[in-house]
Motif scaffolding. Structure first.
Motif, mmCIF file in Angstrom:
data_model
loop_
_atom_site.group_PDB
_atom_site.id
_atom_site.type_symbol
_atom_site.label_atom_id
_atom_site.label_comp_id
_atom_site.label_asym_id
_atom_site.label_seq_id
_atom_site.Cartn_x
_atom_site.Cartn_y
_atom_site.Cartn_z
ATOM 1 N N GLN A 34 15.736 10.324 -38.393
ATOM 2 C CA GLN A 34 17.127 10.347 -38.783
ATOM 3 C C GLN A 34 17.630 11.323 -39.336
ATOM 4 O OE1 GLN A 34 17.444 7.049 -41.408
ATOM 5 N NE2 GLN A 34 17.117 5.395 -39.815
ATOM 6 N N ARG A 35 17.115 12.590 -38.520
ATOM 7 C CA ARG A 35 17.675 13.805 -38.892
ATOM 8 C C ARG A 35 18.342 14.699 -37.561
ATOM 9 N NH1 ARG A 35 14.930 15.602 -43.385
ATOM 10 N NH2 ARG A 35 13.179 14.644 -44.098
ATOM 11 N N VAL A 36 18.365 13.851 -36.529
ATOM 12 C CA VAL A 36 19.356 14.377 -35.218
ATOM 13 C C VAL A 36 20.466 13.447 -35.076
ATOM 14 C CG1 VAL A 36 19.182 15.210 -32.949
ATOM 15 C CG2 VAL A 36 17.237 15.801 -34.410
ATOM 16 N N PHE A 37 21.504 13.869 -34.920
ATOM 17 C CA PHE A 37 22.660 13.091 -34.932
ATOM 18 C C PHE A 37 23.368 13.258 -33.546
ATOM 19 C CE2 PHE A 37 21.848 13.344 -39.312
ATOM 20 C CZ PHE A 37 21.850 12.361 -39.787
ATOM 21 N N PHE A 38 24.092 12.239 -33.010
ATOM 22 C CA PHE A 38 24.935 12.317 -31.877
ATOM 23 C C PHE A 38 26.016 11.609 -31.969
ATOM 24 C CE2 PHE A 38 20.183 12.802 -30.697
ATOM 25 C CZ PHE A 38 20.403 14.091 -29.690
ATOM 26 N N LEU A 39 27.237 12.041 -31.367
ATOM 27 C CA LEU A 39 28.263 11.282 -31.261
ATOM 28 C C LEU A 39 28.114 10.735 -29.773
ATOM 29 C CD1 LEU A 39 31.221 13.033 -32.802
ATOM 30 C CD2 LEU A 39 30.479 10.836 -33.280
ATOM 31 N N VAL A 40 28.205 9.426 -29.409
ATOM 32 C CA VAL A 40 28.050 9.012 -28.198
ATOM 33 C C VAL A 40 29.042 8.396 -27.849
ATOM 34 C CG1 VAL A 40 26.601 7.278 -26.920
ATOM 35 C CG2 VAL A 40 25.364 8.504 -28.553
ATOM 36 N N SER A 41 29.687 8.705 -26.557
ATOM 37 C CA SER A 41 30.941 8.268 -26.054
ATOM 38 C C SER A 41 30.673 7.510 -24.823
ATOM 39 C CB SER A 41 31.948 9.424 -25.650
ATOM 40 O OG SER A 41 32.164 10.198 -26.742
ATOM 41 N N ASN A 42 31.320 6.425 -24.487
ATOM 42 C CA ASN A 42 31.062 5.806 -23.107
ATOM 43 C C ASN A 42 32.370 5.667 -22.572
ATOM 44 O OD1 ASN A 42 30.514 4.005 -21.191
ATOM 45 N ND2 ASN A 42 30.367 2.170 -22.744
ATOM 46 N N SER A 43 32.451 6.206 -21.381
ATOM 47 C CA SER A 43 33.879 6.360 -20.635
ATOM 48 C C SER A 43 33.520 5.901 -19.154
ATOM 49 C CB SER A 43 34.225 7.688 -20.579
ATOM 50 O OG SER A 43 33.375 8.573 -19.744
ATOM 51 N N ALA A 44 34.485 5.952 -18.406
ATOM 52 C CA ALA A 44 34.445 5.749 -16.931
ATOM 53 C C ALA A 44 33.434 6.478 -16.237
ATOM 54 C CB ALA A 44 35.732 5.870 -16.373
ATOM 55 N N ASN A 45 33.120 7.722 -16.843
ATOM 56 C CA ASN A 45 32.286 8.490 -16.151
ATOM 57 C C ASN A 45 30.805 8.512 -16.629
ATOM 58 O OD1 ASN A 45 34.342 9.838 -14.819
ATOM 59 N ND2 ASN A 45 34.643 11.410 -16.675
ATOM 60 N N GLY A 46 30.451 7.371 -17.609
ATOM 61 C CA GLY A 46 29.320 7.105 -18.250
ATOM 62 C C GLY A 46 29.054 7.440 -19.367
#
Length: 90
Positions: A34-46
């Motif tokens: 729990q030290r590396v963070f990501f914003l994860v986006s879901n779009s038509a491109n994946g």
């Protein structure tokens, strides 16, 4: 009732969802450290993974907590507040 959400990152392995940021975007962290963070986006491109700093992750969570409190979403607010205190003490 809470549902835990996980996602597999191609390099970092299993990620754990911390919170929804906005529509089609969520904040995840590596499951074990729990030290590396990501914003994860879901779009038509994946699905796309955008790494963020610990400070930016904390700011994102603070913003979400304020929104939940303002909207009266008590249960989600309390859960996210507890997670925040556990992972970002001080």
């Amino acid at each position: 009732m809470t549902s835990e959400n996980y996602l597999n990152h191609p390099t970092f392995g299993l990620l754990y969802r911390i919170c929804i940021v906005e529509e089609n975007q969520e904040l995840f962290t590596t499951l074990y450290a729990q030290r590396v963070f990501f914003l994860v986006s879901n779009s038509a491109n994946g699905i796309s993974f955008q790494p963020v700093t610990r400070a930016d992750a904390r700011l994102t969570i603070d913003t979400r907590i304020r929104l939940l409190r303002r909207n009266g979403q008590v249960l989600e607010y309390q859960q996210l507040q507890a997670m925040m205190q556990q992972n970002f003490p001080g």
